[in-house]
Write an enzyme that holds these catalytic residues in place. Structure first.
Site, PDB file in Angstrom:
ATOM      1  N   LYS A 281     -64.415   0.500 -45.459  1.00 31.55           N
ATOM      2  CA  LYS A 281     -64.501   1.296 -46.680  1.00 31.55           C
ATOM      3  C   LYS A 281     -64.801   0.396 -47.802  1.00 31.55           C
ATOM      4  O   LYS A 281     -65.637   0.765 -48.773  1.00 31.55           O
ATOM      5  CB  LYS A 281     -63.432   1.908 -46.883  1.00 31.55           C
ATOM      6  CG  LYS A 281     -63.282   2.789 -48.165  1.00 31.55           C
ATOM      7  CD  LYS A 281     -64.149   3.733 -48.206  1.00 31.55           C
ATOM      8  CE  LYS A 281     -64.356   4.593 -49.774  1.00 31.55           C
ATOM      9  NZ  LYS A 281     -63.254   5.494 -50.148  1.00 31.55           N
TER      10      LYS A 281
ATOM     11  N   THR B  68     -57.953   4.754 -50.103  1.00 33.03           N
ATOM     12  CA  THR B  68     -58.585   3.412 -50.017  1.00 33.03           C
ATOM     13  C   THR B  68     -57.923   2.321 -50.770  1.00 33.03           C
ATOM     14  O   THR B  68     -57.474   2.298 -51.914  1.00 33.03           O
ATOM     15  CB  THR B  68     -59.996   3.666 -50.929  1.00 33.03           C
ATOM     16  OG1 THR B  68     -60.856   4.328 -50.067  1.00 33.03           O
ATOM     17  CG2 THR B  68     -60.555   2.178 -50.895  1.00 33.03           C
TER      18      THR B  68
END
Lengths: 290, 290
Positions: free
Chosen positions: B174, B99
């Protein structure tokens, strides 16, 4: 043979109407009373008996359920003129499924107890779809033996029935539920705002987010309504605001700070000030968008 | 015959280790590299081949997955000395499942594109249990045809695979996921604090709340850990903080205010300041308790 416990049902709104209907479908005799006509007519058409007052409903019943707006409504139909308490007799049970503060619940329960009646607080979660599909989560406070006597009724209305503890415990758990729901709703509102402003399709986002560690009922159920600009009320902004105020009062009484709940309370108050109190809680996205 | 696509896997931490293992179980040849030895030894014991550098892993692979801590790690293993880019050749695909910020992703993708390679951003949600059980939600950005070529790999690692749009879109989704997760976590933390301070059993509360309109992965998975005082990391406070910073930077770039996300960012920053950065995100309840 179906259970012949006679059930009084007071309050035939978005939630009360399908709940009373599910009791009728299960074969219970149901005696209804409502402040306005349309609710009564819908239920008598389905086989319910009409009462002329909450007292009358209670006189004809073994268990009287109330599902009304706020604590003044509960007090009115329970303790007010022609209220349930006027029909008080040994064994009569009042089940309040409205969401009100734990303190008010305990006070009403004490008055009914003095009059020789029993009371359970049994607020629900699951919204209109949960009421229609008898899939509610029901959180119950009061005496455990009274709860056990009423369990078949709860199991007719909901899928998850949890006995939480003495009088008021159901309302405490419901306030916790409202704290969680409001923040989960804010979460969806902020995520959609971030996604859209970044140029990414928010429907893809809801699909992915709804399948991982950020999954929630709110992502799945309110997210699509926000995208469709469908602000019809399943659960109204003004009722959410009321519940968050109860939660903050309860927290304050226990010397606890809930910064996220304070934020959502301010957000729903701002929406109410903008005249959006009767919209569904998915209108929270309008607060985030500004 | 199993798919013989050779997969390089770089980053064998809490998430990467079970993910690489699931690729091996599915019959893929897997070539691993990690900054430290224990991850490599665990995977070579399961049948993976060890590479001496990210470049070496890329040279032996058709698709190189990275699952590392933050954007400096991704840049290092991708563009740094002995990085993946040094093995660039037509058809080689880099799939970054870490991420990081959408902007950094787009910059790396542009450099790899110039070198003749492809890149997908494919961050995941579902935590350690999702990685172990191949039940992750995977959100993918990049070219759609490259995504389709890699789909069997994603379907080996996750249960929900969503193509979100061009490069960076997976990371945007995300960040939305992290925004939702952090607020859902705050919701559970505040509800437990309210419930406990009101003298009601919080386990009853989690049971009831987890079954209605306030249900969430966080209620079900982090709530019990908070009650058990189990603060071992599935997902670390310091990583959550990093992600929320990316989300707020992205929001700020798009001129959007996210008050709930700002609150959770301050909360996780406060926990980090208290030396709790390596605990699991369920430590958020310590912020609410004060």
């Amino acid at each position: 043979m179906p259970d012949q416990t006679r059930i009084g049902f007071i309050g035939l709104g978005i939630m009360g109407r399908p709940m009373a209907r599910n009791l009728l479908k299960a074969g219970y005799p149901v005696i209804v009373w409502n402040r306005s006509r349309p609710g009564i007519e819908a239920l008598t058409a389905d086989g319910a008996t009409e009462a002329v007052s909450p007292r009358d409903a209670a006189e004809q019943s073994d268990v009287v359920v109330t599902m009304v707006g706020d604590h003044t409504d509960v007090e009115q139909v329970t303790l007010g003129k022609d209220g349930i308490i006027e029909a008080a007799r040994l064994g009569l049970v009042h089940v309040d499924m409205s969401t009100i503060s734990p303190d008010v619940t305990r006070r009403i329960a004490a008055e009914l107890d003095e009059a020789g009646m029993e009371m359970l607080d049994a607020p629900v979660s699951g919204g209109e779809p949960g009421a229609i599909n008898a899939a509610l989560s029901i959180m119950v406070g009061g005496k455990e033996d009274v709860f056990e006597r009423c369990r078949p009724i709860f199991e007719t209305l909901g899928k998850t029935v949890v006995f939480c503890g003495p009088s008021g415990s159901g309302q405490v758990v419901k306030l916790c539920n409202q704290v969680v729901g409001a923040l989960n709703n804010l979460a969806v509102s902020e995520a959609i705002t971030l996604c859209t402003s970044s140029g990414v399709d928010p429907r893809k986002m809801l699909e992915a987010v709804g399948a991982g560690a950020a999954a929630s009922w709110m992502v799945t159920n309110l997210g699509p309504k926000m995208l469709d600009q469908d602000f019809r009320a399943g659960f109204k902004v003004e009722h959410q605001l009321k519940d968050l105020r109860y939660a903050l009062e309860t927290a304050s009484g226990a010397d606890v700070n809930l910064p996220g709940t304070e934020l959502t309370q301010r957000a729903f108050a701002a929406l109410t000030d903008r005249g959006l109190g009767a919209e569904g809680t998915q209108a929270l996205i309008k607060f985030v968008r500004g």
